[in-house]
Design an enzyme around this catalytic site. Structure first.
Site, PDB file in Angstrom:
ATOM      1  N   LYS A  64      38.341  47.733  70.467  1.00 37.88           N
ATOM      2  CA  LYS A  64      38.950  47.396  69.182  1.00 37.88           C
ATOM      3  C   LYS A  64      37.879  47.495  68.099  1.00 37.88           C
ATOM      4  CE  LYS A  64      42.213  43.850  67.623  1.00 37.88           C
ATOM      5  NZ  LYS A  64      42.564  42.435  67.802  1.00 37.88           N
TER       6      LYS A  64
HETATM    7  C1  E4P Z   1      45.619  41.330  66.743  1.00 41.55           C
HETATM    8  O1  E4P Z   1      45.130  42.363  67.070  1.00 41.55           O
HETATM    9  C2  E4P Z   1      45.181  40.582  65.558  1.00 41.55           C
HETATM   10  O2  E4P Z   1      43.852  40.231  65.683  1.00 41.55           O
HETATM   11  C3  E4P Z   1      46.068  39.388  65.381  1.00 41.55           C
HETATM   12  O3  E4P Z   1      47.406  39.807  65.571  1.00 41.55           O
HETATM   13  C4  E4P Z   1      45.892  38.652  64.076  1.00 41.55           C
HETATM   14  O4  E4P Z   1      46.925  37.700  63.968  1.00 41.55           O
HETATM   15  P1  E4P Z   1      46.870  36.504  62.918  1.00 41.55           P
HETATM   16  O5  E4P Z   1      47.036  37.092  61.549  1.00 41.55           O
HETATM   17  O6  E4P Z   1      48.027  35.628  63.288  1.00 41.55           O
HETATM   18  O7  E4P Z   1      45.537  35.842  63.086  1.00 41.55           O
END
Ligand code: E4P
Length: 221
Positions: free
Chosen positions: A87
């Site tokens: 990622k």
């Molecule tokens: C996933 O890849 C993201 O890091 C995550 O969905 C962020 O979610 P949030 O905005 O609820 O922290």
């Protein structure tokens, strides 16, 4: 549509996997910290534990923000397990790194995407997944789902194979709307996934069926 769970909590990952509908896991440094996972060795061990639970698609986020460091960290993460997807944040060196990883056959998830232009760049670089953050856009009075629609249109116009991974999904309606738009993947907390199960007519209908069955059984000569 693939379902990923957005957590580093092993019990919740197991619960979603046992439900039989889980295609992957997304984590981020905040989610790791929430579970009290600190220090690189523990973080690495935690990724391995997650890989042991699910079949594929475990997003592991790099902390580095410069090209050379992203490559070093991403290659080490990818070497942990073939289920790992590296990622990478949507920054200049991140885009360069995604192109590098793509050329090397390492899968990537381009994260922190908040505009269609960013999603276009991620696809051009060959990202396996692009993660537009629906909920965080909604949080600032901007239509997060409209971004998913725009990216779907752009990717379909050119046949980009990058999968739209709707992230920062907060509730079941986000999941349903993403499904209607045609997002390839959603990542959501366990509560949003299990909320899809619920309907009061299912509960009352089942209660009635069971009561009628018991009445009929009791009345049997
Ligand atoms: C996933 O890849 C993201 O890091 C995550 O969905 C962020 O979610 P949030 O905005 O609820 O922290």
């Amino acid at each position: 549509m693939k379902f990923f769970i957005d957590t580093a909590n092993l019990a919740q990952i197991r619960e979603a996997y046992d439900l039989g509908v889980l295609d992957g896991v997304t984590t981020n440094p905040s989610l790791m910290a929430k579970e009290g996972i600190t220090g690189q060795d523990n973080v690495i061990k935690h990724y391995i534990d997650i890989c042991d639970i699910v079949d594929d698609n475990v997003s592991a986020e790099v902390i580095a923000t410069t090209f050379d460091e992203i490559i070093k960290e991403g290659e080490a993460l990818a070497a942990l397990n073939e289920k790992i997807v590296v990622k990478v944040p949507m920054i200049k060196d991140g885009v360069k790194a995604i192109k590098y990883f793509t050329d090397k056959g390492i899968r990537t998830n381009c994260t922190l995407v908040f505009s269609a232009g960013q999603a276009l760049l991620a696809a051009k670089a060959g990202a396996t997944f692009v993660s537009p953050f629906v909920g965080r856009l909604d949080d600032i009075s901007t239509d997060g789902l409209a971004l998913i629609e725009d990216i779907r249109l752009i990717y379909d116009n050119y046949g980009y194979e990058t999968q739209i991974l709707a992230a920062s999904v907060r509730h079941p309606m986000h999941i349903l709307e993403c499904a209607k738009i045609g997002a390839d993947v959603i990542t959501a907390p366990l509560s949003a996934i299990t909320a899809l199960l619920k309907h009061p007519l299912t509960d009352s209908g089942l209660a009635q069926f069971l009561a009628d069955h018991a009445k009929a059984a009791a009345a049997k000569p």
